[in-house]
Design an enzyme around this catalytic site. Structure first.
Site, PDB file in Angstrom:
ATOM      1  N   ASP A  91       0.856  -1.169   0.000  1.00  0.00           N
ATOM      2  CA  ASP A  91       0.000   0.000   0.000  1.00  0.00           C
ATOM      3  C   ASP A  91       0.904   1.234   0.000  1.00  0.00           C
ATOM      4  OD1 ASP A  91      -2.321   1.676   0.442  1.00  0.00           O
ATOM      5  OD2 ASP A  91      -1.738   1.759   2.552  1.00  0.00           O
ATOM      6  N   ASP A 136      -0.338   5.085   0.948  1.00  0.00           N
ATOM      7  CA  ASP A 136      -0.653   6.072   1.981  1.00  0.00           C
ATOM      8  C   ASP A 136      -0.821   5.437   3.356  1.00  0.00           C
ATOM      9  OD1 ASP A 136      -0.795   8.580   0.473  1.00  0.00           O
ATOM     10  OD2 ASP A 136      -2.412   7.578  -0.602  1.00  0.00           O
TER      11      ASP A 136
END
Length: 231
Positions: A65, A67
């Site tokens: 991922d 953020d």
């Protein structure tokens, strides 16, 4: 006496993990020097591990991922020193986005790139996320980038289908994400990580890379996640 024994046991456990991690790295270095047919992993490294034996040396896949996992981004100047800024078009305006890199992210990516295929799968928009990835991956470790338009929308949430990256070979892939709902389609492949905002003393990536390097020797990397969550 009991506390001294606990300290000794903890020291022995940490020593074993250090030796085990070194052993995994040594195996991967040897594998680069010989053909797949000459490889023969030890039948046992530790009773709790299901290992690869006489398998071709192919890279596994770590899906990351972006953020709150690798960086934290905000439209407001953050309360800590930010690392860089990107300009993103929002509706009819060009807005500055201030980005704080998670401590250790550069070393983390480089170490993963030695043994894994590294993919970033984010629910962020491409205009924003591509600029951030260009900044944090200047050595080109990340082999594939997937953005919001590759996510599936499930009950109003963006969900990442890992089969888009590895097809049916889910045993060879793990996803690292601070939001478990993001990998709800394949929860057994998910490695949770604490969300990063502005803690510049954060060491989660350095802890995580040691675990992921050990995962490499599992025949099915999902077994490693089960062991992690069980402890």
């Amino acid at each position: 006496m009991a506390s001294e024994k606990n300290i000794e046991n903890k020291h022995q456990k940490n020593l074993f993990m250090s030796i085990f991690t070194f052993h995994c790295r040594l195996l991967r270095c040897v594998s680069r020097c010989f053909t797949a047919t000459s490889l023969s992993y030890p039948s046992t490294i530790h009773d709790d591990y299901t290992k690869l034996e006489n398998q071709p040396h192919t890279k596994r896949t770590i899906i990351l991922d972006l953020d709150e996992t690798l960086v934290h981004s905000t439209t407001q100047i953050p309360g800590v020193r930010y690392d860089f800024m990107v300009m993103v078009k929002m509706e009819s305006e060009i807005m500055p986005i201030f980005v704080v890199k998670r401590p250790g992210v550069t070393e983390f990516l480089e170490r993963l790139g030695e043994s894994f295929e590294v993919v970033v799968f984010t629910a962020g928009l491409e205009d924003y996320a591509s600029q951030v990835l260009d900044k944090i991956d200047q050595n080109g470790v990340i082999s594939q980038r997937l953005y919001r338009d590759s996510c599936r929308e499930v009950n109003g949430r963006y969900v990442k289908d890992l089969s888009m990256v590895v097809g049916e070979d889910l045993a060879s892939a793990l996803i690292v994400d601070d939001n478990p709902s993001s990998y709800s389609l394949q929860p057994e492949n998910g490695v949770p990580i604490k969300a990063f905002v502005d803690d510049l003393k954060d060491q989660e990536l350095m802890k995580l890379v040691e675990f992921l390097e050990i995962c490499y020797v599992y025949e099915d990397m999902r077994d490693a996640v089960q062991d992690l969550l069980a402890n």
